[in-house]
Structure formats: C-alpha cells, structure tokens
Scaffold this motif. Structure first.
Motif, PDB file in Angstrom:
ATOM      1  N   ASP A   1       0.853  -1.178   0.000  1.00 54.85           N
ATOM      2  CA  ASP A   1       0.000   0.000   0.000  1.00 54.85           C
ATOM      3  C   ASP A   1       0.900   1.243   0.000  1.00 54.85           C
ATOM      4  OD1 ASP A   1      -2.286   1.474   0.066  1.00 54.85           O
ATOM      5  OD2 ASP A   1      -3.185   0.354   1.723  1.00 54.85           O
ATOM      6  N   ARG A   2       0.299   2.433   0.020  1.00 58.62           N
ATOM      7  CA  ARG A   2       1.074   3.676   0.033  1.00 58.62           C
ATOM      8  C   ARG A   2       1.910   3.762   1.312  1.00 58.62           C
ATOM      9  NH1 ARG A   2      -1.952   9.165  -1.464  1.00 58.62           N
ATOM     10  NH2 ARG A   2      -1.989   7.994  -3.443  1.00 58.62           N
ATOM     11  N   ASN A   3       3.155   4.232   1.166  1.00 62.87           N
ATOM     12  CA  ASN A   3       4.068   4.322   2.312  1.00 62.87           C
ATOM     13  C   ASN A   3       3.496   5.185   3.436  1.00 62.87           C
ATOM     14  OD1 ASN A   3       5.669   2.998   0.487  1.00 62.87           O
ATOM     15  ND2 ASN A   3       7.492   4.204   0.934  1.00 62.87           N
TER      16      ASN A   3
END
Length: 339
Positions: free
Chosen positions: A45-47
């Motif tokens: 997923d997004r950092n």
C-alpha cells in the motif's frame, strides 16, 4: 421437524428448476486458486513514513492481507511477454517513465492477447470547440466559474469534453485474500552505506497462503483459444505485486479448483480452507453433495486432491496435469483443434 431431502441434479436441471433457459452452446470456466504457503510482502500500500504497509481488508470478522486483481493480471502479462505472445502493452523495467509500452493506442483485441482477455479503456481527447458554436445555449456544467478579474460570462465557450471508449475484458478476477488473519509481523532493515534517518525502513510481512478466483467465458473472446493462455498464465505466476524483488513469493497454485460448465455462476468462490498445510474445501463438497454443483464439471488438483472423495470429480496431483486434461475437454466442447 420435516426431513430435508436432497437430490443430485445436473447443471441443466438446476438452472431449469430456477426457471432459466439453458444455452448448451455457451460454456464458462470458473476457477478457485490457492497459492503456496510463504512469507509474503506483496502489493504494498502507500508508504506511511518509512513503513511499507500491506493492503488489508476485513474478512470474516478479522483483518486479512490482500493482493489486488490488477497485480495478478500484471504478473500474467509478464508471463505472456516471456512466452512472446502478441501483446499491445509490454512491461519495460528499464524505463520507469514508460513501464507500460503501447504498440497501438487504438487497441486491437483481434490481434493482441491482452486487449482481448483483459480489456482496455481508450481515451479520446476533447475536440476544441469552434468560435461558431459560442452562441449555443450553455449550462453551468459547460462553463468555468468566474473570478473577479475574469471576462463576462458570455465570453466563455462551452468546455470541450473528452470521452472514454471501454472494452470490458473477458477475464473476471477477484482479489487474493490471505487464508489466515494478519499477525502484525514487521521486519526492520536499513540501506547499505552511511546510515541516517532516511536509510532506515520497515516492511510488513505475512506468513500465509493466498486464495483468489476467476471466471471467463470463451465466447466473450475474439479468439477463443486464448482461454488456454489464461490457464497457462495462472499456473506460472510469480513476482505478483513485488516490483523491487524484496520478497520472493510463489503465486503458482498449491491447489486449484476448475469448473467447466454451462452455469454462468461459479457457486464456489473462496471455497478453500487452508491455514498452513492440508487444504480442504467443505463448502464445495457440500454443494456437490446437495446437487448445486455437478461433480463431473469439477477438476481438483494439488494438495487439495489428496484424499478427496467425491464420485465424478476429476482429481490430479499436479495442477499442470489437470489443466492439460481439462484442455482436451474444452477443445472437444468448443470444436477447437488441439495442437
């Protein structure tokens, strides 16, 4: 209490009982795949700062990790590219700005396997509106909001609008869901060389199998033989959702269930239970016993086939052998000459 009576019915009888007309020339392939067990860190997923999180969903009341259908299809396209099939979009790892290289922006499902199997969305740019059309009636959707220093409203032309021309792919695929709840494992590491705050990073991991499903109707394909490319791709998936090779996770089938039928509904999605080893499929078994699924339409392979008992089911130790056997049946039913 009245005794419940069950009777085994064919797919034709089941659908007729529901008042549905059965098209016995229309075939559908439904699949349920269980991957090998491994240490997964796929499809991040997004950092969150220096943390690489895994995407998660609620599943049966608990948190499970998941891998998107798009990531699975991306890996399948890589396999097709290695097999030198005719693809419109090829993967170019050497150029991040052109990771998807398009041969034909107009697309061609007759020529390209991926345009046919996975579909596409062709975007047509908006055409510039001529001055002669400025006097036509406009609506609030056609004009920009005015600012204090903007010209009067009548000076605005209607905004040109583009449009998308979609073609739905023949292959429907679900998300892959972990067979065990996420246990919050996080591994910490650092880049080589001089250490600073930017070199430290963490990644979430999950020790699990993944399970996903697919359906495809060969008559929805421009070239029906491409259904075999789908089966070959599923049997050979790797590097699903892992762009930096930080985690090697085997996405090939530990076990698979394939149903070749006139029934447009799968009726056995996410039917495999597995924690670590010895997968079972009580949901599928029950539906074959009560007549909702015809056992003769089902191919089961891999660890799931070991000790499985149901008359009429096609059982194989090797998923590749099950696919080869089903391919013979499909060729006969579709009138395709087997190569």
């Amino acid at each position: 209490m009245a005794k419940m009576v069950t009777k085994k019915l064919s797919t034709h009888e089941n659908l007729t009982l529901c008042g549905l007309e059965v098209d016995e020339t229309m075939w559908h392939l439904h699949g349920n795949i269980l991957t090998e067990y491994g240490l997964a860190s796929n499809n991040h997923d997004r950092n969150i700062g220096n943390l690489l999180p895994l995407p998660k969903i609620h599943w049966k009341g608990q948190i499970h990790t998941t891998v998107s259908a798009e990531a699975i299809k991306f890996a399948m396209r890589r396999f097709w590219q290695e097999q030198k099939l005719s693809l419109n979009r090829t993967v170019n790892d050497e150029n991040p700005d052109d990771i998807y290289h398009y041969k034909d922006a107009n697309f061609n499902p007759n020529l390209y396997v991926d345009d046919d199997v996975m579909g596409y969305l062709k975007i047509e740019k908006a055409q510039k509106i001529s001055q002669s059309n400025r006097d036509r009636e406009t609506t609030s959707d056609d004009i920009d909001l005015q600012s204090d220093d903007s010209p009067a409203k009548e000076e605005y032309l209607p905004k040109p609008k583009g449009k998308g021309i979609p073609r739905k792919g023949a292959l429907d695929m679900s998300r892959a869901i972990s067979t065990t709840p996420y246990d919050r494992d996080v591994l910490h590491s650092a880049y080589g060389g001089k250490k600073d705050i930017a070199s430290l990073h963490s990644a979430q991991f999950h020790s699990t199998h993944y399970q996903y499903c697919f359906s495809i109707t060969p008559d929805s394909l421009k070239v029906r033989e491409r259904i075999f490319n789908v089966l070959e791709g599923i049997n050979s998936l790797r590097r699903v959702g892992g762009s930096n090779s930080g985690c090697l996770y085997d996405f090939s089938p530990n076990s698979l269930i394939l149903r070749w039928t006139h029934d447009s509904c799968s009726r056995h999605l996410y039917s495999i239970d597995a924690k670590h080893d010895d997968p079972t499929c009580p949901k599928l078994l029950k539906r074959m016993q009560n007549g909702r699924i015809d056992p003769t339409e089902v191919w089961i392979a891999g660890d799931l086939a070991e000790g499985f008992e149901m008359e009429g089911v096609h059982l194989f130790e090797n998923p590749a052998a099950a696919i080869a056997d089903l391919k013979q049946k499909m060729c006969a039913d579709l009138g395709i000459e087997q190569k």
